[in-house]
Design a protein around this motif. Structure first.
Motif, PDB file in Angstrom:
ATOM      1  N   LYS A  50      51.562 -75.121   7.875  1.00 46.99           N
ATOM      2  CA  LYS A  50      50.288 -75.786   8.110  1.00 46.99           C
ATOM      3  C   LYS A  50      49.156 -74.859   7.688  1.00 46.99           C
ATOM      4  O   LYS A  50      49.103 -73.715   8.124  1.00 46.99           O
ATOM      5  N   SER A  51      48.287 -75.390   6.837  1.00 46.62           N
ATOM      6  CA  SER A  51      47.139 -74.575   6.445  1.00 46.62           C
ATOM      7  C   SER A  51      46.268 -74.351   7.670  1.00 46.62           C
ATOM      8  O   SER A  51      46.129 -75.224   8.521  1.00 46.62           O
ATOM      9  N   VAL A  52      45.675 -73.202   7.744  1.00 50.65           N
ATOM     10  CA  VAL A  52      44.876 -72.847   8.910  1.00 50.65           C
ATOM     11  C   VAL A  52      43.558 -73.625   8.880  1.00 50.65           C
ATOM     12  O   VAL A  52      42.817 -73.592   7.906  1.00 50.65           O
ATOM     13  N   ARG A  53      43.275 -74.346   9.950  1.00 49.85           N
ATOM     14  CA  ARG A  53      42.028 -75.101  10.050  1.00 49.85           C
ATOM     15  C   ARG A  53      41.079 -74.359  10.986  1.00 49.85           C
ATOM     16  O   ARG A  53      41.486 -73.556  11.813  1.00 49.85           O
ATOM     17  N   GLU A  54      39.799 -74.696  10.856  1.00 51.55           N
ATOM     18  CA  GLU A  54      38.824 -74.102  11.763  1.00 51.55           C
ATOM     19  C   GLU A  54      39.030 -74.623  13.179  1.00 51.55           C
ATOM     20  O   GLU A  54      38.808 -73.911  14.152  1.00 51.55           O
ATOM     21  N   ARG A  55      39.456 -75.902  13.296  1.00 51.12           N
ATOM     22  CA  ARG A  55      39.688 -76.515  14.600  1.00 51.12           C
ATOM     23  C   ARG A  55      41.042 -77.225  14.585  1.00 51.12           C
ATOM     24  O   ARG A  55      41.470 -77.727  13.542  1.00 51.12           O
ATOM     25  N   PRO A  56      41.730 -77.250  15.715  1.00 50.14           N
ATOM     26  CA  PRO A  56      43.000 -77.991  15.788  1.00 50.14           C
ATOM     27  C   PRO A  56      42.755 -79.469  15.480  1.00 50.14           C
ATOM     28  O   PRO A  56      41.683 -80.009  15.760  1.00 50.14           O
ATOM     29  N   LEU A  57      43.761 -80.123  14.917  1.00 50.68           N
ATOM     30  CA  LEU A  57      43.669 -81.542  14.584  1.00 50.68           C
ATOM     31  C   LEU A  57      44.765 -82.298  15.324  1.00 50.68           C
ATOM     32  O   LEU A  57      45.946 -81.989  15.188  1.00 50.68           O
ATOM     33  N   VAL A  58      44.364 -83.279  16.121  1.00 50.13           N
ATOM     34  CA  VAL A  58      45.309 -84.082  16.904  1.00 50.13           C
ATOM     35  C   VAL A  58      45.290 -85.513  16.398  1.00 50.13           C
ATOM     36  O   VAL A  58      44.221 -86.109  16.221  1.00 50.13           O
ATOM     37  N   ALA A  59      46.469 -86.072  16.150  1.00 52.94           N
ATOM     38  CA  ALA A  59      46.573 -87.453  15.670  1.00 52.94           C
ATOM     39  C   ALA A  59      46.737 -88.413  16.843  1.00 52.94           C
ATOM     40  O   ALA A  59      47.511 -88.149  17.770  1.00 52.94           O
TER      41      ALA A  59
END
Length: 284
Positions: A50-59
């Motif tokens: 998983k590419s590192v995001r600035e904020r977590p992403l929840v589906a």
């Protein structure tokens, strides 16, 4: 190859593998390199990385947003996740189980979200890699590697049946549709526990949904010239539709016939004829 197998080969826990692929700073570079090397040789690195995001992403995977019941849950979850520093992405299944499973796979493996919240059947979802998953339903989540949050409808139905009996109602009907069969079953059990009779002729299921379902059930009941004391709508919109048809037929509400809804939607407060409704508390 599953993350569990990768963990075994690397001599670490599944949680460590998951955190490594998520870019967690909790995992040392040496451990990450070892896990990544094994994954690349196994041909599954791109599946889990998983590419590192600035904020977590929840589906969020929901059946629809048309009904206030689901719309309020989606809004509540989005606000709660945002307050905790996470972003959301939403997919709709329109009550199709195959679509539900496909969306889970697409979001979890291709978009590599950090977690998934599902309101649905989950029968076709496979989560062998233990992706963070929360199910909002009363289904059996064994084998899904998921946490579960449920609404205690059975307790609410028990209180509803008791209240109806205390108010002097002896014959109770139920208007629903195919997706609300479980509510009907709960109400039947609750009525039996209170010693109230069950008359199948007052329990109707429509092929339609929302207001149309209530209108359909009420018209069919009126054809029998036989009414119960009170009718429970599987959700408020069904009760609204039934009440409208009943009033158009000249039935005095609530003197001749009473109605009860479920979900306690906000529109209830703006109707000229109040509707008692079973409140569903899912607020965080």
């Amino acid at each position: 190859m599953t993350q569990k197998k990768l963990a075994e080969l690397a001599g670490v826990s599944v949680a460590t593998v998951s955190k490594a692929f998520s870019g967690s700073r909790e995992i040392g570079e040496k451990t990450k390199a070892k896990i990544f090397d094994i994954a690349k040789k196994a041909g599954c690195f791109d599946t889990y990385y998983k590419s590192v995001r600035e904020r977590p992403l929840v589906a969020l995977i929901f059946p629809e947003a048309e009904s206030e019941y689901y719309g309020r849950q989606i809004d509540m979850l989005e606000r709660a996740l945002a307050a905790r520093g996470a972003d959301t992405i939403i997919g709709f299944t329109h009550f199709d189980r195959a679509t539900e499973a496909r969306l889970f796979s697409e979001l979890a493996y291709k978009m590599k979200v950090d977690g998934v919240i599902v309101s649905g059947a989950c029968e076709m979802i496979s989560n062998s890699d233990e992706i963070p998953l929360v199910v909002l339903n009363e289904i059996d989540t064994r084998g899904k590697n998921a946490d579960k949050v449920t609404v205690e409808y059975s307790e609410g139905m028990a209180k509803l049946a008791k209240t109806l009996k205390e108010l002097g109602h002896r014959t109770v009907g139920f208007f629903g549709e195919p997706l609300t069969i479980y509510k009907e079953a709960m109400l039947r059990r609750a009525l039996r526990r209170e010693g109230l009779p069950i008359y199948d002729k007052y329990f109707l299921c429509s092929e339609y949904r929302f207001v149309n379902a209530g209108e359909d059930c009420m018209r069919r009941l009126l054809e029998t010239n036989d009414l119960p004391d009170v009718i429970v709508g599987a959700y408020d919109e069904i009760a609204y539709g039934a009440m409208r048809v009943a009033r158009e037929a000249g039935i005095k509400l609530p003197d001749t016939l009473s109605f009860v809804g479920i979900n306690d939607v906000t529109a209830t407060a703006y109707f000229d004829l109040p509707l008692s409704s079973l409140h569903v508390g899912y607020e965080l």
